[in-house]
Each structure stands twice: as C-alpha cells, then as structure tokens.
Design an enzyme around this catalytic site. Structure first.
Site, PDB file in Angstrom:
ATOM      1  N   THR A 107       0.803  -1.217   0.000  1.00 54.16           N
ATOM      2  CA  THR A 107       0.000   0.000   0.000  1.00 54.16           C
ATOM      3  C   THR A 107       0.840   1.273   0.000  1.00 54.16           C
ATOM      4  O   THR A 107       0.484   2.270  -0.621  1.00 54.16           O
ATOM      5  CB  THR A 107      -0.897   0.020   1.267  1.00 54.16           C
ATOM      6  OG1 THR A 107      -1.637  -1.181   1.300  1.00 54.16           O
ATOM      7  CG2 THR A 107      -1.854   1.181   1.275  1.00 54.16           C
ATOM      8  N   ASP A 131       1.767  -6.863  -4.045  1.00 51.71           N
ATOM      9  CA  ASP A 131       1.058  -6.917  -2.774  1.00 51.71           C
ATOM     10  C   ASP A 131       1.780  -8.001  -1.965  1.00 51.71           C
ATOM     11  O   ASP A 131       2.118  -9.059  -2.507  1.00 51.71           O
ATOM     12  CB  ASP A 131      -0.399  -7.334  -3.033  1.00 51.71           C
ATOM     13  CG  ASP A 131      -1.248  -7.295  -1.769  1.00 51.71           C
ATOM     14  OD1 ASP A 131      -2.182  -6.483  -1.726  1.00 51.71           O
ATOM     15  OD2 ASP A 131      -0.995  -8.099  -0.844  1.00 51.71           O
ATOM     16  N   SER A 132       2.003  -7.757  -0.689  1.00 53.12           N
ATOM     17  CA  SER A 132       2.847  -8.703   0.049  1.00 53.12           C
ATOM     18  C   SER A 132       2.189 -10.065   0.242  1.00 53.12           C
ATOM     19  O   SER A 132       2.849 -11.023   0.624  1.00 53.12           O
ATOM     20  CB  SER A 132       3.292  -8.111   1.384  1.00 53.12           C
ATOM     21  OG  SER A 132       2.256  -8.175   2.327  1.00 53.12           O
ATOM     22  N   SER A 133       0.898 -10.183  -0.032  1.00 54.97           N
ATOM     23  CA  SER A 133       0.256 -11.500   0.024  1.00 54.97           C
ATOM     24  C   SER A 133       0.810 -12.401  -1.077  1.00 54.97           C
ATOM     25  O   SER A 133       0.679 -13.623  -1.008  1.00 54.97           O
ATOM     26  CB  SER A 133      -1.256 -11.374  -0.130  1.00 54.97           C
ATOM     27  OG  SER A 133      -1.740 -10.539   0.883  1.00 54.97           O
ATOM     28  N   ASP A 145       0.937  -6.997   5.155  1.00 57.24           N
ATOM     29  CA  ASP A 145       0.307  -8.304   5.386  1.00 57.24           C
ATOM     30  C   ASP A 145       1.305  -9.413   5.743  1.00 57.24           C
ATOM     31  O   ASP A 145       1.069 -10.189   6.664  1.00 57.24           O
ATOM     32  CB  ASP A 145      -0.519  -8.734   4.165  1.00 57.24           C
ATOM     33  CG  ASP A 145      -1.790  -7.910   4.025  1.00 57.24           C
ATOM     34  OD1 ASP A 145      -2.126  -7.164   4.963  1.00 57.24           O
ATOM     35  OD2 ASP A 145      -2.449  -8.009   2.970  1.00 57.24           O
ATOM     36  N   THR A 191       4.334  -9.466  14.940  1.00 61.73           N
ATOM     37  CA  THR A 191       3.208 -10.123  14.292  1.00 61.73           C
ATOM     38  C   THR A 191       2.189  -9.037  13.933  1.00 61.73           C
ATOM     39  O   THR A 191       2.067  -8.048  14.647  1.00 61.73           O
ATOM     40  CB  THR A 191       2.641 -11.224  15.228  1.00 61.73           C
ATOM     41  OG1 THR A 191       1.746 -12.019  14.504  1.00 61.73           O
ATOM     42  CG2 THR A 191       1.956 -10.686  16.460  1.00 61.73           C
ATOM     43  N   THR A 233       2.957 -21.701  20.689  1.00 59.75           N
ATOM     44  CA  THR A 233       1.637 -21.371  21.243  1.00 59.75           C
ATOM     45  C   THR A 233       0.820 -20.515  20.283  1.00 59.75           C
ATOM     46  O   THR A 233       1.375 -19.692  19.544  1.00 59.75           O
ATOM     47  CB  THR A 233       1.747 -20.638  22.596  1.00 59.75           C
ATOM     48  OG1 THR A 233       0.414 -20.295  23.021  1.00 59.75           O
ATOM     49  CG2 THR A 233       2.559 -19.363  22.514  1.00 59.75           C
ATOM     50  N   GLN A 234      -0.479 -20.724  20.300  1.00 66.27           N
ATOM     51  CA  GLN A 234      -1.339 -19.865  19.480  1.00 66.27           C
ATOM     52  C   GLN A 234      -1.705 -18.582  20.230  1.00 66.27           C
ATOM     53  O   GLN A 234      -2.385 -17.720  19.682  1.00 66.27           O
ATOM     54  CB  GLN A 234      -2.577 -20.598  18.974  1.00 66.27           C
ATOM     55  CG  GLN A 234      -3.400 -21.294  20.025  1.00 66.27           C
ATOM     56  CD  GLN A 234      -4.558 -22.083  19.422  1.00 66.27           C
ATOM     57  OE1 GLN A 234      -5.682 -21.634  19.521  1.00 66.27           O
ATOM     58  NE2 GLN A 234      -4.300 -23.222  18.819  1.00 66.27           N
TER      59      GLN A 234
HETATM   60  N1  ASP Z   1      -2.259  -5.938   1.085  1.00 70.63           N
HETATM   61  C1  ASP Z   1      -1.219  -4.978   1.332  1.00 70.63           C
HETATM   62  C2  ASP Z   1       0.104  -5.709   1.310  1.00 70.63           C
HETATM   63  O1  ASP Z   1       0.436  -6.380   2.245  1.00 70.63           O
HETATM   64  C3  ASP Z   1      -1.448  -4.275   2.613  1.00 70.63           C
HETATM   65  C4  ASP Z   1      -0.352  -3.304   2.983  1.00 70.63           C
HETATM   66  O2  ASP Z   1       0.462  -2.905   2.192  1.00 70.63           O
HETATM   67  O3  ASP Z   1      -0.319  -2.895   4.129  1.00 70.63           O
HETATM   68  O4  ASP Z   1       0.818  -5.609   0.357  1.00 70.63           O
END
Ligand code: ASP
Length: 343
Positions: free
Chosen positions: A16, A60-62, A93, A168, A279-280
């Site tokens: 973002t 996008d980091s996903s 992310d 995290t 641990t969760q």
């Molecule tokens: N979906 C975006 C990403 O991780 C969110 C961000 O940039 O904060 O690339």
C-alpha cells in the site's frame, strides 16, 4: 572536504505504501518510487543520501514467497559495502514473515535493515506512510562512533521500532498494525527518538556478511482447535515432501491428551518430520510439562518454540532445513536463539 553523509538504500517491493490515490477516479495506483525523493520534499531535509531500487513488478505482500525474500537478500548483498543502511518498503500483510526470514538469511549483519510500510497509501491525505518512511530512514542512518546503532533487522511502524522477528501483524485497520508481544521496542519515536540500547542485539565484531539463499518450504502449520479430527493431521503428516510441522497449541503449549494425537505425532517424528510446538497465544510461550496436557508432547521430544512467533518459527524451519541441519542437532539448534527471535 570529505562527504560524511550516510548512504541509505531504499528497496521498494510493493504494498500500500507505494500507491497514490487518483482523486478523480478514486482508485489506487502504483507510484514511481524512482521519483520518490522529488515527490516527498521532506526527504531532502534528512542528512543522508538516499537511493532507491524497486522490484521490477512491485507486489502486494500476500504474493510474496521465498523467491522474493532471496531477491531482497541479493539486493542487500550486492549493495552491502556501498550503503550504511537499508530500508525495505513492503506490504504489511506478510511483512513479519519476510523480515523474520531476512534476519536468518543475513548472517553477521552489522548494518540496519529496517522494514516499513503503511496502512494508507503515501499519496493519501491522512497517510501514515510519511512518518513511517522518514523515521525508518532516520533510524537506518543513526551512527555512533562511526558505526551503525542498529545492527539487525527491524520493523518500524507507528512510532515504534521493533525487532522484526518478534513481530506479528495484529490489526488490519489501525495504524498500529504490529505488536512485539514478547520483546520490548528497540526504539520509540516521540518528540525525541529514544533508542532502547539494552534491547539491541549486542554489537558484533565485524565479520563478512554471509547470505543464505536456500529456504526449504517443505514445512507446514497446524492450528489446534477443539474438534480437530485425526484424519486432518494424518493427511498432513503423510504429505510426502513434508519435513517439518508447527503445531500451534493452546496456552503454554498444551494439546488434547487423546491417544490418536500422540500416536500420529510419534509416527511422524519417527519418520524424521520435525515437530515444533508454538503457542497460538499472542504473548507468552511454550513450557512443556507445566500442565499434564503437554507431558505427552514433552515425552515425544517435540521441539519447543518457547516464546517464538509463528512467523519467526516457520521461517526458521525453512532456513535450518535449507542449511541442511538435520538429525538430533536439529532440536538443539532450533531451540537456540539465533537472531534474538526467542528468549
Ligand atoms: N495488502 C497490502 C500488502 O500487504 C497491505 C499493505 O500494504 O499494508 O501488500
């Protein structure tokens, strides 16, 4: 006269932060980071030289995977001698995963590598990007007696510098998107930038940077939940390529005492699969043996994740497997803090 300005390399990977809002259409579009310094005049006021390198295709980091981690590591390796510090702009992310991974990959790191990003694009009126970016650069440029103050991988977000492998992502909405539940901030930005010197990794003798590029992703994570059926775990551990499995347990490392669970884990361990207990809970850690419900795991010689985050644990597994650590020593090495990722 010798130019004493510090040299900072900004590595733009996407997320973002690198977007601007087109106010006519209301859409977000990627920003040309090469022109960053021209667009953010505040950067001229910083007492350092800034150069930028951008991923050819910012993402996008996903969409990040270990091959992108290697790309970041290689950029740092290639420019390590020419720059005093590195700032990596990354989507929030999966930032904790990438930054944890980079910590392991960059052995003998003695310069700052600061990850940052933002919840709102840099072109947005209410953006958090400018503060995050400017302070990250300032932190990366900090020096004391000719040496960088920060000599590790950090994550800067919303007025706090955190040890990256302790973080995290805890919020998808608030500007304070990250937490480091088991370790204090390395620095806090208020009217003054306060460095928490006791929390920093001890200064090292300068050794050559070693960049590890082999990350083995034949790993898995299984989160425990009441009602977990034997078949799911059985299927997971019979995945032919699986080399290591994190079980995210309850509380201080507890799991159901049912026989099937012990039997399946025992068989998996006998096959050579490394089983790690994490641990969760967001804070605190694993202490096998504290409750009866973790005795069975202790007896099986399940590896303790102590107070490691899942992000730091999964990337540590990839790193250790990639480095060829195996056999009995695996448990000992995993249970040792390599980059300050556990207490
Ligand atoms: N979906 C975006 C990403 O991780 C969110 C961000 O940039 O904060 O690339």
């Amino acid at each position: 006269m010798e130019d004493k300005k510090t040299n900072i390399l900004l590595i733009y990977t996407g997320g973002t932060i690198g977007m601007v809002k087109d106010y006519k259409s209301g859409t977000l579009r990627a920003f040309n980071f090469k022109k960053l310094v021209q667009h953010i005049p505040e950067l001229h006021q910083l007492d350092c030289h800034i150069e930028t390198i951008s991923f050819e295709q910012p993402i996008d980091s996903s969409n990040m995977n270990p091959s992108h981690w290697v790309m970041i590591a290689m950029i740092i390796e290639e420019h390590y001698e020419s720059y005093d510090g590195f700032v990596v702009l990354h989507g929030s992310d999966t930032m904790s995963y990438t930054a944890s991974a980079l910590g392991y990959m960059l052995e003998n790191l003695s310069k700052p590598v600061i990850f940052t990003g933002s919840q709102l694009p840099i072109g947005d009126l209410r953006t958090d990007a400018k503060e995050n970016l400017i302070t990250s650069i300032q932190i990366a440029a900090l020096r004391e007696r000719g040496r960088p103050v920060i000599q590790e991988v950090g994550l800067y977000f919303e007025y706090k510098l955190l040890r990256a492998n302790r973080t995290t992502k805890i919020n998808a909405e608030h500007f304070e998107a990250f937490q480091s539940p088991n370790y204090p901030p390395l620095a806090v930005s208020g009217v003054h930038l306060k460095i928490n010197k006791e929390a920093l990794l001890p200064r090292k003798r300068i050794k050559r940077l070693v960049v590890h590029k082999k990350m083995d992703s034949n790993v898995g994570i299984l989160k425990m939940f009441p009602g977990l059926a034997p078949g799911l775990l059985k299927n997971m551990v019979s995945t032919p390529e699986l080399k290591a499995l994190i079980i995210e347990t309850y509380g201080s490392g507890n799991a159901p005492e049912e026989q099937w669970l012990t039997t399946i884990l025992k068989e998996a361990i006998a096959k050579g699969i490394k089983v790690v207990n994490v641990t969760q809970c967001v804070g605190g850690g694993v202490l096998m043996g504290q409750y009866q419900t973790s005795q069975q795991l202790k007896k099986l010689q399940v590896i303790s994740g102590n107070d490691i985050t899942t992000e730091a644990a999964i990337t540590k597994l990839m790193y250790l497997l990639g480095a060829g650590v195996s056999g009995k020593s695996f448990k000992t090495v995993f249970e040792t803090s390599l980059r300050g990722e556990m207490s």
